[in-house]
Design a protein around this motif. Structure first.
Motif, PDB file in Angstrom:
ATOM      1  N   SER A 195       0.842  -1.197   0.000  1.00 32.47           N
ATOM      2  CA  SER A 195       0.000   0.000   0.000  1.00 32.47           C
ATOM      3  C   SER A 195       0.877   1.246   0.000  1.00 32.47           C
ATOM      4  N   PRO A 196       0.756   2.120  -1.012  1.00 32.94           N
ATOM      5  CA  PRO A 196       1.559   3.348  -1.011  1.00 32.94           C
ATOM      6  C   PRO A 196       1.252   4.238   0.192  1.00 32.94           C
ATOM      7  N   LEU A 197       0.006   4.196   0.645  1.00 34.25           N
ATOM      8  CA  LEU A 197      -0.362   4.986   1.819  1.00 34.25           C
ATOM      9  C   LEU A 197       0.329   4.449   3.069  1.00 34.25           C
ATOM     10  N   ALA A 198       0.385   3.130   3.198  1.00 32.06           N
ATOM     11  CA  ALA A 198       1.060   2.536   4.358  1.00 32.06           C
ATOM     12  C   ALA A 198       2.555   2.837   4.328  1.00 32.06           C
ATOM     13  N   LEU A 199       3.170   2.751   3.138  1.00 34.89           N
ATOM     14  CA  LEU A 199       4.590   3.076   3.006  1.00 34.89           C
ATOM     15  C   LEU A 199       4.863   4.522   3.421  1.00 34.89           C
ATOM     16  N   GLU A 200       4.059   5.432   2.894  1.00 40.72           N
ATOM     17  CA  GLU A 200       4.259   6.860   3.165  1.00 40.72           C
ATOM     18  C   GLU A 200       4.014   7.166   4.644  1.00 40.72           C
ATOM     19  N   THR A 201       2.939   6.614   5.191  1.00 41.70           N
ATOM     20  CA  THR A 201       2.631   6.850   6.605  1.00 41.70           C
ATOM     21  C   THR A 201       3.728   6.277   7.490  1.00 41.70           C
ATOM     22  N   ALA A 226      -3.864   4.178  14.545  1.00 41.27           N
ATOM     23  CA  ALA A 226      -5.326   4.270  14.533  1.00 41.27           C
ATOM     24  C   ALA A 226      -5.819   4.959  13.266  1.00 41.27           C
ATOM     25  N   SER A 227      -5.125   6.013  12.874  1.00 44.50           N
ATOM     26  CA  SER A 227      -5.511   6.738  11.664  1.00 44.50           C
ATOM     27  C   SER A 227      -5.323   5.886  10.414  1.00 44.50           C
ATOM     28  N   LEU A 228      -4.231   5.131  10.376  1.00 43.86           N
ATOM     29  CA  LEU A 228      -3.963   4.273   9.217  1.00 43.86           C
ATOM     30  C   LEU A 228      -4.967   3.128   9.138  1.00 43.86           C
ATOM     31  N   ALA A 229      -5.380   2.609  10.299  1.00 45.29           N
ATOM     32  CA  ALA A 229      -6.259   1.439  10.337  1.00 45.29           C
ATOM     33  C   ALA A 229      -7.652   1.714   9.788  1.00 45.29           C
ATOM     34  N   VAL A 230      -8.068   2.980   9.704  1.00 40.11           N
ATOM     35  CA  VAL A 230      -9.411   3.288   9.195  1.00 40.11           C
ATOM     36  C   VAL A 230      -9.390   3.712   7.729  1.00 40.11           C
ATOM     37  N   ASP A 233      -7.151   1.550   2.149  1.00 43.11           N
ATOM     38  CA  ASP A 233      -6.076   0.599   1.872  1.00 43.11           C
ATOM     39  C   ASP A 233      -5.949  -0.446   2.974  1.00 43.11           C
ATOM     40  N   ALA A 234      -6.089  -0.036   4.219  1.00 51.20           N
ATOM     41  CA  ALA A 234      -6.009  -0.994   5.314  1.00 51.20           C
ATOM     42  C   ALA A 234      -7.150  -2.008   5.232  1.00 51.20           C
ATOM     43  N   LYS A 250      -5.495   1.588  -3.363  1.00 48.53           N
ATOM     44  CA  LYS A 250      -5.851   2.849  -4.018  1.00 48.53           C
ATOM     45  C   LYS A 250      -5.009   4.020  -3.528  1.00 48.53           C
ATOM     46  N   GLY A 251      -4.248   3.798  -2.450  1.00 48.32           N
ATOM     47  CA  GLY A 251      -3.429   4.892  -1.925  1.00 48.32           C
ATOM     48  C   GLY A 251      -4.200   5.882  -1.070  1.00 48.32           C
ATOM     49  N   ARG A 252      -5.273   5.401  -0.467  1.00 51.55           N
ATOM     50  CA  ARG A 252      -6.030   6.289   0.437  1.00 51.55           C
ATOM     51  C   ARG A 252      -6.796   5.452   1.467  1.00 51.55           C
TER      52      ARG A 252
END
Length: 252
Positions: A195-201, A226-230, A233-234, A250-252
């Motif tokens: 997940s690009p969002l997980a990588l960036e976060t 907590a923010s990433l889990a909702v 992508d998660a 999807k990167g979000r």
């Protein structure tokens, strides 16, 4: 040179005739390329490599001659800005090292999030040999290899080989020279499949908590988790795992 392949951005230092020694223009170009790829939503991972036989043999030391201290400050700010940018952009940056990585070249390797090297690569903080000192390498090299190993590199200016660099934690992996580009792309593709969002976060959180007190770091990371889990992508990653299928992020 900046290329884009399969959600992977590739930055190539392109002064092979000078062993990719950094001058003012190349320093600016590297920084601009990092920012450009860092802001490109279609890029998930960045590779940093050198053209020709060497990765980067340092900064052009002739630039330091015949300058006032004000001019020195401006010069150093320009040529060393990419190290801060590597950390500040949210995309993982992987150093791909062949031949010589000296002085500023070692700083690039240490500053990158990951590093893979050919078995013929060598690494040296060599500024001490010309009456200077790899001062700006200190923070990133120290964080990679620890105090005693960092100071030995900085004090002696001696080169170490790729296997020793791997052993002390300066790089992640050593591969045969003729396999370097393939192995670097293999690693980049592996990261780009996440997940690009997980990588960036994850990268942003890692460097944010770097110097925090332990309790503050835990509190910050719990909130970030907590923010990433909702995120979408998660949910997709977890659902795909439970359904035993490949996730479609999807990167979000």
């Amino acid at each position: 040179i900046v290329e884009r392949k399969e959600h992977i951005g590739i930055i190539t230092l392109n002064r092979p005739e000078a062993l990719n020694v950094i001058n003012i223009q190349l320093g600016k170009d590297i920084n601009d390329a990092l920012l450009e790829l860092g802001n490109d939503d279609d890029i998930y991972v960045v590779l940093l490599r050198g053209a020709g036989q060497s990765f980067c043999a340092g900064v052009d030391i002739s630039l330091y001659l015949n300058k006032t201290i004000h001019q020195q400050r401006n010069l150093i700010r320009v040529v060393y800005q990419p190290f801060q940018t590597i950390t500040s952009i949210s995309k993982p940056v992987i150093a791909v090292v062949q031949g010589t990585a000296a002085a500023m070249g070692v700083t690039f390797v240490a500053a990158c999030d990951l590093a893979i090297a050919a078995d013929d690569a060598r690494f040296g903080n060599t500024a001490i040999n010309v009456g200077l000192f790899c001062l700006t390498a200190g923070p990133v090299v120290y964080r990679s290899v620890g105090k005693k190993r960092a100071l030995k590199l900085l004090f002696t200016g001696d080169f170490i080989d790729a296997r020793e660099a791997e052993r002390i934690g300066l790089i992640n992996e050593v591969v045969p020279g003729d396999k370097l580009d393939d192995e670097a792309m293999k690693l980049a593709r592996k990261l780009a499949s996440k997940s690009p969002l997980a990588l960036e976060t994850g990268k942003r959180a890692f460097y944010t908590m770097w110097d925090m007190e332990y309790d503050k770091a835990i509190k910050y990371l719990l909130e970030t988790m907590a923010s990433l889990a909702v995120t979408e992508d998660a949910a997709e990653g977890i659902t795909a795992f439970l359904e035993k299928r490949k996730p479609h992020y999807k990167g979000r």
